[in-house]
Design a protein around this motif. Structure first.
Motif, PDB file in Angstrom:
ATOM      1  N   ASN A   1     100.511  46.983 -13.777  1.00  0.00           N
ATOM      2  CA  ASN A   1      99.631  48.157 -13.809  1.00  0.00           C
ATOM      3  C   ASN A   1     100.375  49.485 -13.946  1.00  0.00           C
ATOM      4  OD1 ASN A   1     100.735  48.302 -11.222  1.00  0.00           O
ATOM      5  ND2 ASN A   1      98.862  49.113 -10.347  1.00  0.00           N
ATOM      6  N   GLU A   2     101.639  49.447 -14.286  1.00  0.00           N
ATOM      7  CA  GLU A   2     102.420  50.678 -14.378  1.00  0.00           C
ATOM      8  C   GLU A   2     101.843  51.675 -15.377  1.00  0.00           C
ATOM      9  OE1 GLU A   2     103.891  47.608 -14.929  1.00  0.00           O
ATOM     10  OE2 GLU A   2     104.628  47.353 -12.881  1.00  0.00           O
ATOM     11  N   LYS A   3     101.137  51.183 -16.387  1.00  0.00           N
ATOM     12  CA  LYS A   3     100.572  52.072 -17.406  1.00  0.00           C
ATOM     13  C   LYS A   3      99.056  52.158 -17.315  1.00  0.00           C
ATOM     14  CE  LYS A   3     104.462  51.441 -20.419  1.00  0.00           C
ATOM     15  NZ  LYS A   3     105.003  51.060 -21.673  1.00  0.00           N
ATOM     16  N   ASP A   4      98.511  51.819 -16.168  1.00  0.00           N
ATOM     17  CA  ASP A   4      97.065  51.882 -15.958  1.00  0.00           C
ATOM     18  C   ASP A   4      96.660  53.347 -15.877  1.00  0.00           C
ATOM     19  OD1 ASP A   4      94.429  51.599 -15.271  1.00  0.00           O
ATOM     20  OD2 ASP A   4      94.798  50.505 -13.414  1.00  0.00           O
ATOM     21  N   THR A   5      95.902  53.807 -16.847  1.00  0.00           N
ATOM     22  CA  THR A   5      95.517  55.217 -16.887  1.00  0.00           C
ATOM     23  C   THR A   5      94.054  55.440 -16.520  1.00  0.00           C
ATOM     24  OG1 THR A   5      95.020  55.053 -19.255  1.00  0.00           O
ATOM     25  CG2 THR A   5      97.251  55.770 -18.635  1.00  0.00           C
ATOM     26  N   ARG A   6      93.408  54.408 -15.962  1.00  0.00           N
ATOM     27  CA  ARG A   6      92.021  54.608 -15.540  1.00  0.00           C
ATOM     28  C   ARG A   6      92.009  55.609 -14.395  1.00  0.00           C
ATOM     29  NH1 ARG A   6      90.405  48.824 -14.075  1.00  0.00           N
ATOM     30  NH2 ARG A   6      92.570  48.853 -13.474  1.00  0.00           N
ATOM     31  N   GLY A   7      91.151  56.586 -14.492  1.00  0.00           N
ATOM     32  CA  GLY A   7      91.138  57.680 -13.536  1.00  0.00           C
ATOM     33  C   GLY A   7      90.205  57.475 -12.364  1.00  0.00           C
ATOM     34  N   LEU A   8      89.949  58.560 -11.671  1.00  0.00           N
ATOM     35  CA  LEU A   8      89.150  58.537 -10.454  1.00  0.00           C
ATOM     36  C   LEU A   8      87.719  58.084 -10.703  1.00  0.00           C
ATOM     37  CD1 LEU A   8      90.377  61.881  -8.873  1.00  0.00           C
ATOM     38  CD2 LEU A   8      91.184  59.578  -8.402  1.00  0.00           C
ATOM     39  N   THR A   9      87.110  58.528 -11.794  1.00  0.00           N
ATOM     40  CA  THR A   9      85.729  58.144 -12.081  1.00  0.00           C
ATOM     41  C   THR A   9      85.633  56.643 -12.327  1.00  0.00           C
ATOM     42  OG1 THR A   9      85.299  60.317 -13.033  1.00  0.00           O
ATOM     43  CG2 THR A   9      83.752  58.560 -13.579  1.00  0.00           C
ATOM     44  N   ALA A  10      86.559  56.097 -13.085  1.00  0.00           N
ATOM     45  CA  ALA A  10      86.554  54.656 -13.353  1.00  0.00           C
ATOM     46  C   ALA A  10      86.751  53.873 -12.062  1.00  0.00           C
ATOM     47  CB  ALA A  10      87.644  54.302 -14.365  1.00  0.00           C
ATOM     48  N   TRP A  11      87.650  54.347 -11.206  1.00  0.00           N
ATOM     49  CA  TRP A  11      87.895  53.666  -9.940  1.00  0.00           C
ATOM     50  C   TRP A  11      86.650  53.717  -9.068  1.00  0.00           C
ATOM     51  CZ3 TRP A  11      88.164  53.846  -4.663  1.00  0.00           C
ATOM     52  CH2 TRP A  11      88.937  52.874  -4.046  1.00  0.00           C
ATOM     53  N   GLY A  12      85.994  54.857  -9.014  1.00  0.00           N
ATOM     54  CA  GLY A  12      84.771  54.987  -8.219  1.00  0.00           C
ATOM     55  C   GLY A  12      83.655  54.098  -8.738  1.00  0.00           C
ATOM     56  N   HIS A  13      83.520  54.018 -10.054  1.00  0.00           N
ATOM     57  CA  HIS A  13      82.485  53.172 -10.660  1.00  0.00           C
ATOM     58  C   HIS A  13      82.745  51.695 -10.345  1.00  0.00           C
ATOM     59  CE1 HIS A  13      79.473  51.832 -13.522  1.00  0.00           C
ATOM     60  NE2 HIS A  13      80.378  51.015 -14.018  1.00  0.00           N
ATOM     61  N   ALA A  14      83.973  51.254 -10.573  1.00  0.00           N
ATOM     62  CA  ALA A  14      84.309  49.855 -10.291  1.00  0.00           C
ATOM     63  C   ALA A  14      84.179  49.561  -8.798  1.00  0.00           C
ATOM     64  CB  ALA A  14      85.725  49.553 -10.777  1.00  0.00           C
ATOM     65  N   GLY A  15      84.574  50.518  -7.973  1.00  0.00           N
ATOM     66  CA  GLY A  15      84.485  50.325  -6.525  1.00  0.00           C
ATOM     67  C   GLY A  15      83.069  50.115  -6.039  1.00  0.00           C
ATOM     68  N   SER A  16      82.138  50.871  -6.580  1.00  0.00           N
ATOM     69  CA  SER A  16      80.746  50.713  -6.149  1.00  0.00           C
ATOM     70  C   SER A  16      80.216  49.341  -6.554  1.00  0.00           C
ATOM     71  CB  SER A  16      79.868  51.833  -6.708  1.00  0.00           C
ATOM     72  OG  SER A  16      79.851  51.815  -8.115  1.00  0.00           O
ATOM     73  N   SER A  17      80.601  48.847  -7.722  1.00  0.00           N
ATOM     74  CA  SER A  17      80.180  47.516  -8.155  1.00  0.00           C
ATOM     75  C   SER A  17      80.777  46.433  -7.268  1.00  0.00           C
ATOM     76  CB  SER A  17      80.598  47.266  -9.603  1.00  0.00           C
ATOM     77  OG  SER A  17      79.941  48.148 -10.463  1.00  0.00           O
ATOM     78  N   HIS A  18      82.070  46.558  -6.961  1.00  0.00           N
ATOM     79  CA  HIS A  18      82.734  45.567  -6.101  1.00  0.00           C
ATOM     80  C   HIS A  18      82.157  45.587  -4.688  1.00  0.00           C
ATOM     81  CE1 HIS A  18      85.433  44.450  -9.203  1.00  0.00           C
ATOM     82  NE2 HIS A  18      86.255  45.473  -9.090  1.00  0.00           N
ATOM     83  N   LEU A  19      81.850  46.771  -4.177  1.00  0.00           N
ATOM     84  CA  LEU A  19      81.286  46.871  -2.841  1.00  0.00           C
ATOM     85  C   LEU A  19      79.909  46.214  -2.801  1.00  0.00           C
ATOM     86  CD1 LEU A  19      81.612  47.880   0.054  1.00  0.00           C
ATOM     87  CD2 LEU A  19      80.607  50.051  -0.679  1.00  0.00           C
ATOM     88  N   LEU A  20      79.097  46.460  -3.800  1.00  0.00           N
ATOM     89  CA  LEU A  20      77.781  45.830  -3.878  1.00  0.00           C
ATOM     90  C   LEU A  20      77.917  44.311  -3.897  1.00  0.00           C
ATOM     91  CD1 LEU A  20      74.705  46.219  -4.183  1.00  0.00           C
ATOM     92  CD2 LEU A  20      75.078  46.187  -6.638  1.00  0.00           C
ATOM     93  N   HIS A  21      78.856  43.815  -4.679  1.00  0.00           N
ATOM     94  CA  HIS A  21      79.090  42.370  -4.758  1.00  0.00           C
ATOM     95  C   HIS A  21      79.536  41.822  -3.402  1.00  0.00           C
ATOM     96  CE1 HIS A  21      80.188  38.506  -6.477  1.00  0.00           C
ATOM     97  NE2 HIS A  21      81.372  38.631  -5.931  1.00  0.00           N
ATOM     98  N   ALA A  22      80.452  42.503  -2.741  1.00  0.00           N
ATOM     99  CA  ALA A  22      80.963  42.032  -1.443  1.00  0.00           C
ATOM    100  C   ALA A  22      79.868  41.989  -0.391  1.00  0.00           C
ATOM    101  CB  ALA A  22      82.104  42.932  -0.971  1.00  0.00           C
ATOM    102  N   LEU A  23      79.007  42.975  -0.386  1.00  0.00           N
ATOM    103  CA  LEU A  23      77.996  43.074   0.661  1.00  0.00           C
ATOM    104  C   LEU A  23      76.765  42.215   0.408  1.00  0.00           C
ATOM    105  CD1 LEU A  23      78.110  46.898   1.395  1.00  0.00           C
ATOM    106  CD2 LEU A  23      79.232  45.058   2.659  1.00  0.00           C
ATOM    107  N   THR A  24      76.494  41.857  -0.841  1.00  0.00           N
ATOM    108  CA  THR A  24      75.241  41.166  -1.119  1.00  0.00           C
ATOM    109  C   THR A  24      75.391  39.732  -1.600  1.00  0.00           C
ATOM    110  OG1 THR A  24      75.162  41.979  -3.398  1.00  0.00           O
ATOM    111  CG2 THR A  24      74.081  43.318  -1.709  1.00  0.00           C
ATOM    112  N   ASP A  25      76.546  39.347  -2.098  1.00  0.00           N
ATOM    113  CA  ASP A  25      76.695  38.009  -2.675  1.00  0.00           C
ATOM    114  C   ASP A  25      76.561  36.930  -1.614  1.00  0.00           C
ATOM    115  OD1 ASP A  25      77.286  36.019  -4.637  1.00  0.00           O
ATOM    116  OD2 ASP A  25      79.338  35.988  -3.896  1.00  0.00           O
ATOM    117  N   GLY A  26      77.350  37.008  -0.574  1.00  0.00           N
ATOM    118  CA  GLY A  26      77.274  36.068   0.530  1.00  0.00           C
ATOM    119  C   GLY A  26      77.529  34.633   0.156  1.00  0.00           C
ATOM    120  N   ASP A  27      78.098  34.382  -1.008  1.00  0.00           N
ATOM    121  CA  ASP A  27      78.412  33.020  -1.441  1.00  0.00           C
ATOM    122  C   ASP A  27      77.223  32.083  -1.352  1.00  0.00           C
ATOM    123  OD1 ASP A  27      81.748  33.113  -0.074  1.00  0.00           O
ATOM    124  OD2 ASP A  27      81.051  33.628  -2.055  1.00  0.00           O
ATOM    125  N   GLU A  28      76.020  32.641  -1.391  1.00  0.00           N
ATOM    126  CA  GLU A  28      74.812  31.823  -1.321  1.00  0.00           C
ATOM    127  C   GLU A  28      74.792  30.949  -0.071  1.00  0.00           C
ATOM    128  OE1 GLU A  28      72.297  32.160  -3.541  1.00  0.00           O
ATOM    129  OE2 GLU A  28      73.497  33.717  -4.471  1.00  0.00           O
TER     130      GLU A  28
END
Length: 107
Positions: free
Chosen positions: A26-53
Motif C-alpha cells: 500500500n505504499e502508493k495508495d493515494t485514496r484520500g480521506l473521503t474514500a476512507w470514510g466511505h469504505a469505513g461506513s460500508s465496513h461498519l454496516l457490514h460488521a454490525l448487521t451481518d452477524g454471520d446469519e
C-alpha cells in the motif's frame, strides 16, 4: 453502536472481529480521506448487521490494521497511520484478534 464497537471484554471468546486490512503493497495508495470514510461506513454496516446469519456470533467489532498509510505521511501528532486523522474505531487492540483473522494461516 458505541457499545457494540467497545465490548466490555475484547479478549472474550464471544467477541468477534471484522479486520479492515490495508491493501498489500500500500505504499502508493493515494485514496484520500473521503474514500476512507466511505469504505469505513460500508465496513461498519457490514460488521454490525451481518452477524454471520447466526445468533451465536451476532455482530462483530470493526478494527483496522496498523500499517502505515501513505496519506498520513508527515503526520505531526501521531503515527503515520489512519489514526492521524481518525479516532480509533474501537477500544480493542489488534492483539485481541486471533491469528486466523489476521491472515497468519497463510490466506
Amino acid at each position: 453502536m458505541h457499545g457494540m464497537q467497545n465490548p466490555a471484554d475484547c479478549s472474550a471468546p464471544s467477541t468477534k472481529f471484522l479486520v479492515w486490512r490495508s491493501m498489500e503493497n500500500n505504499e502508493k495508495d493515494t485514496r484520500g480521506l473521503t474514500a476512507w470514510g466511505h469504505a469505513g461506513s460500508s465496513h461498519l454496516l457490514h460488521a454490525l448487521t451481518d452477524g454471520d446469519e447466526s445468533a451465536t456470533f451476532g455482530s462483530r467489532v470493526l478494527i483496522t490494521d496498523d500499517k502505515l498509510w501513505p496519506m498520513a505521511k508527515g503526520c505531526l501528532h501521531g503515527p503515520e497511520t489512519r489514526s492521524c486523522y481518525f479516532e480509533d474505531l474501537t477500544s480493542c487492540q489488534l492483539s485481541h484478534v486471533d491469528d486466523i483473522a489476521l491472515g497468519a494461516a497463510g490466506w
